[in-house]
Design a protein around this motif. Structure first.
Motif, PDB file in Angstrom:
ATOM      1  N   GLN A 114      -8.092  -0.158 -49.784  1.00  0.00           N
ATOM      2  CA  GLN A 114      -7.575   0.880 -48.884  1.00  0.00           C
ATOM      3  C   GLN A 114      -6.124   0.563 -48.492  1.00  0.00           C
ATOM      4  N   THR A 115      -5.227   1.514 -48.748  1.00  0.00           N
ATOM      5  CA  THR A 115      -3.817   1.330 -48.370  1.00  0.00           C
ATOM      6  C   THR A 115      -3.468   2.147 -47.123  1.00  0.00           C
ATOM      7  N   HIS A 116      -4.066   3.331 -46.999  1.00  0.00           N
ATOM      8  CA  HIS A 116      -3.746   4.222 -45.873  1.00  0.00           C
ATOM      9  C   HIS A 116      -5.067   4.638 -45.207  1.00  0.00           C
ATOM     10  N   PRO A 117      -5.615   3.815 -44.309  1.00  0.00           N
ATOM     11  CA  PRO A 117      -6.937   4.096 -43.728  1.00  0.00           C
ATOM     12  C   PRO A 117      -7.022   5.481 -43.097  1.00  0.00           C
ATOM     13  N   GLU A 118      -5.895   5.969 -42.560  1.00  0.00           N
ATOM     14  CA  GLU A 118      -5.915   7.272 -41.883  1.00  0.00           C
ATOM     15  C   GLU A 118      -6.166   8.416 -42.863  1.00  0.00           C
ATOM     16  N   ARG A 119      -6.004   8.154 -44.160  1.00  0.00           N
ATOM     17  CA  ARG A 119      -6.205   9.219 -45.163  1.00  0.00           C
ATOM     18  C   ARG A 119      -7.593   9.187 -45.794  1.00  0.00           C
ATOM     19  N   GLY A 120      -8.460   8.290 -45.341  1.00  0.00           N
ATOM     20  CA  GLY A 120      -9.815   8.212 -45.889  1.00  0.00           C
ATOM     21  C   GLY A 120      -9.815   7.918 -47.376  1.00  0.00           C
ATOM     22  N   SER A 121     -10.631   8.679 -48.140  1.00  0.00           N
ATOM     23  CA  SER A 121     -10.732   8.381 -49.584  1.00  0.00           C
ATOM     24  C   SER A 121      -9.398   8.604 -50.301  1.00  0.00           C
ATOM     25  N   HIS A 122      -8.517   9.426 -49.702  1.00  0.00           N
ATOM     26  CA  HIS A 122      -7.214   9.686 -50.331  1.00  0.00           C
ATOM     27  C   HIS A 122      -6.223   8.537 -50.104  1.00  0.00           C
ATOM     28  N   GLY A 123      -6.627   7.544 -49.315  1.00  0.00           N
ATOM     29  CA  GLY A 123      -5.736   6.401 -49.064  1.00  0.00           C
ATOM     30  C   GLY A 123      -6.072   5.199 -49.930  1.00  0.00           C
ATOM     31  N   ILE A 124      -7.096   5.358 -50.775  1.00  0.00           N
ATOM     32  CA  ILE A 124      -7.549   4.214 -51.598  1.00  0.00           C
ATOM     33  C   ILE A 124      -6.726   4.125 -52.886  1.00  0.00           C
ATOM     34  N   ASN A 125      -6.403   2.899 -53.283  1.00  0.00           N
ATOM     35  CA  ASN A 125      -5.697   2.667 -54.548  1.00  0.00           C
ATOM     36  C   ASN A 125      -6.525   1.769 -55.464  1.00  0.00           C
ATOM     37  N   ALA A 126      -6.255   1.858 -56.759  1.00  0.00           N
ATOM     38  CA  ALA A 126      -6.886   0.976 -57.744  1.00  0.00           C
ATOM     39  C   ALA A 126      -5.802   0.090 -58.346  1.00  0.00           C
ATOM     40  N   PHE A 127      -6.126  -1.187 -58.518  1.00  0.00           N
ATOM     41  CA  PHE A 127      -5.141  -2.146 -59.025  1.00  0.00           C
ATOM     42  C   PHE A 127      -5.712  -2.983 -60.156  1.00  0.00           C
ATOM     43  N   ILE A 128      -4.821  -3.398 -61.047  1.00  0.00           N
ATOM     44  CA  ILE A 128      -5.210  -4.403 -62.031  1.00  0.00           C
ATOM     45  C   ILE A 128      -4.764  -5.757 -61.481  1.00  0.00           C
ATOM     46  N   VAL A 129      -5.733  -6.639 -61.304  1.00  0.00           N
ATOM     47  CA  VAL A 129      -5.455  -7.964 -60.722  1.00  0.00           C
ATOM     48  C   VAL A 129      -5.939  -9.014 -61.716  1.00  0.00           C
ATOM     49  N   GLU A 130      -5.131 -10.044 -61.931  1.00  0.00           N
ATOM     50  CA  GLU A 130      -5.580 -11.113 -62.833  1.00  0.00           C
ATOM     51  C   GLU A 130      -6.361 -12.146 -62.024  1.00  0.00           C
ATOM     52  N   SER A 131      -7.469 -12.569 -62.588  1.00  0.00           N
ATOM     53  CA  SER A 131      -8.408 -13.378 -61.803  1.00  0.00           C
ATOM     54  C   SER A 131      -7.872 -14.762 -61.443  1.00  0.00           C
ATOM     55  N   ASP A 132      -6.795 -15.205 -62.129  1.00  0.00           N
ATOM     56  CA  ASP A 132      -6.273 -16.545 -61.784  1.00  0.00           C
ATOM     57  C   ASP A 132      -5.038 -16.476 -60.888  1.00  0.00           C
ATOM     58  N   TRP A 133      -4.770 -15.321 -60.311  1.00  0.00           N
ATOM     59  CA  TRP A 133      -3.624 -15.231 -59.392  1.00  0.00           C
ATOM     60  C   TRP A 133      -3.944 -15.968 -58.088  1.00  0.00           C
ATOM     61  N   PHE A 147      -9.682   6.309 -55.360  1.00  0.00           N
ATOM     62  CA  PHE A 147     -11.093   6.721 -55.232  1.00  0.00           C
ATOM     63  C   PHE A 147     -11.482   7.673 -56.362  1.00  0.00           C
ATOM     64  N   LYS A 148     -10.590   8.611 -56.657  1.00  0.00           N
ATOM     65  CA  LYS A 148     -10.871   9.538 -57.776  1.00  0.00           C
ATOM     66  C   LYS A 148     -10.978   8.754 -59.079  1.00  0.00           C
ATOM     67  N   PHE A 149     -10.085   7.769 -59.238  1.00  0.00           N
ATOM     68  CA  PHE A 149     -10.140   6.906 -60.428  1.00  0.00           C
ATOM     69  C   PHE A 149     -11.517   6.253 -60.533  1.00  0.00           C
ATOM     70  N   ALA A 150     -11.989   5.697 -59.412  1.00  0.00           N
ATOM     71  CA  ALA A 150     -13.292   5.004 -59.432  1.00  0.00           C
ATOM     72  C   ALA A 150     -14.407   5.983 -59.781  1.00  0.00           C
ATOM     73  N   MET A 151     -14.369   7.168 -59.208  1.00  0.00           N
ATOM     74  CA  MET A 151     -15.443   8.151 -59.441  1.00  0.00           C
ATOM     75  C   MET A 151     -15.427   8.649 -60.889  1.00  0.00           C
TER      76      MET A 151
END
Ligand code: CAA
Length: 382
Positions: free
Chosen positions: A171-190, A232-236
């Motif tokens: 969640q990046t913008h809690p005030e926007r609910g599901s529209h505030g969620i982002n998806a990221f590529i994260v490397e597991s050894d960071w 969130f749309k990405f996840a769905m």
């Protein structure tokens, strides 16, 4: 309408069946017993092209359709549902998500090694307090200009202990609910990424499931997927495809247990004849075969809709709901047909019964599938 598989589809099914019987079967009971993840076998599956089946060849994938994928998933799941879930998450959640929505740079850097099986991926949506209610994300991604700072905990993460590429929703913008969620590529050894202990599970014990904690993990902005707030749309959208994979897994578990029960029923004698000659067993076999075939048709239909680039969310949820319930029911019946032998590990069906249960839970419980299906139906009704 043509239900006959093409020669290519039949070859893919046979390749998966041969691999499962020759390579996965020998150690499957031991892996279940000791919760051992078979890294070397997963590498062999990658060499056969099973880890990036629907990824275009230019990114190192096999360039196949969704029907090919579900055929392979069914055969792998008949023998080893744990290897199958590893394959499913890598193919339909991680690879598909990046191929469909990633930038060219993200595809070059992450999709190609994932599709070639040089590394594995995991999909991090669930949290201690955000399972079915996936919009309730507590993991935060604070926008710091050229990067985000990721903090929070994810749990029930398939492949967590061995994956190199994490797709993380936050969640990046809690005030926007599901529209505030982002998806990221994260490397597991960071720095700041910490793995929890391996979960001691009822089933799919050969798969690696853990929690993952993020503490001030610095994620470059170019690792966000899509526009700000698209997570969130990405996840769905990604889960819509993932549910076809899990439906195929459930179908395979059911079909594998049925094949074992059928074989046992023709070999085991009681009251002077093979038990398959008793009507009580015949009726069970008839119901098992019928429900499995109905599940298979729904799985193929969902795959076909996706391959035609038509909306497929309704069918993927229907396929997952029905196939997972069939898997649970068929595996219980398979244990019953085996009698006392069904209750010991050497006969495989007790493991299949335990493995079947998770297909009614992950990538959306049966209740969530019913919610998604009913929303589609009511929307169509106007
Ligand atoms: N495609 C595109 N957008 C979608 C969508 C879809 N399939 N589903 C929802 N959305 C959009 C909605 O349109 C809505 O957008 P707007 O506000 O612009 O209208 C927004 O997303 C929010 O949707 P809802 O209002 O429908 O949200 P909700 O909270 O009422 O319900 C839900 C959503 C269907 C219950 C969802 O939370 C869900 O699917 N929950 C289950 C989560 C799940 O499957 N988790 C699996 C974890 S991954 C896993 O298990 C992998 C593994 O390791 C094996």
């Amino acid at each position: 309408m043509d239900f006959v598989l093409s020669e290519e589809h039949q070859m893919i099914r046979k390749a998966a069946k041969d691999f499962a019987e020759q390579e996965l079967l020998p150690g499957v009971i031991d892996r279940d017993e000791h919760q051992y993840f078979p890294e070397e076998l997963i590498r062999k599956m990658a060499d056969l092209g099973f880890m990036g089946m629907m990824v275009r060849t230019e990114y190192g994938g096999a360039g196949l359709d969704t029907l090919s994928y579900v055929l392979a998933m069914e055969e792998i799941s008949k023998i080893d549902a744990s290897a199958a879930v590893c394959m499913s998450v890598n193919n339909s959640l991680v690879c598909w998500g990046i191929q469909e929505y990633g930038t060219e740079e993200q595809k070059q850097r992450y999709l190609t090694p994932l599709a070639k099986g040089e590394c594995l991926g995991a999909f991090l949506l669930s949290e201690p307090e955000a399972g079915s209610d996936a919009t309730a994300q507590h993991t935060t991604a604070q926008d710091c200009g050229d990067h985000y700072l990721l903090n929070g905990v994810k749990n029930w993460i398939t492949n967590a202990g061995i994956a190199k590429v994490f797709l993380v929703m936050a969640q990046t913008h809690p005030e926007r609910g599901s529209h505030g969620i982002n998806a990221f590529i994260v490397e597991s050894d960071w720095p700041g990424v910490k793995l929890g202990a391996k979960e001691n599970k009822m089933g799919i014990r050969g798969s690696d499931t853990r929690s993952v904690t993020f503490q001030d993990v610095k994620v470059p902005k170019q690792n966000r997927i899509g526009e700000d707030g698209f997570g969130f749309k990405f996840a769905m959208k990604t889960l819509e495809g993932g549910r076809i994979g899990i439906a195929a897994q459930a179908l395979g578990i059911a079909a594998g247990a049925y094949e074992r029960a059928l074989r046992y029923a023709t070999e085991r004698k009681a009251f002077g004849v093979p038990i398959a000659q008793h009507q009580a067993i015949q009726f069970k076999l008839a119901d098992m075969a019928t429900r499995i075939e109905a599940a298979r048709m729904l799985v193929w239909k969902a795959a076909w809709e996706k391959d035609q680039n038509r909306p497929f969310g309704l069918y993927s949820s229907m396929a997952k709901l029905y196939a997972s319930e069939v898997a649970m029911w068929v595996t219980i019946e398979a244990v019953q047909i085996h009698g006392g032998y069904g209750y010991v590990k050497e006969y495989h069906v007790e493991r299949m019964m335990r493995d079947a249960k998770i297909t009614q839970i992950y990538e959306g419980t049966s209740e969530i599938q019913r919610l998604v299906i009913s929303r589609h139906i009511l929307q169509q009704h106007g």
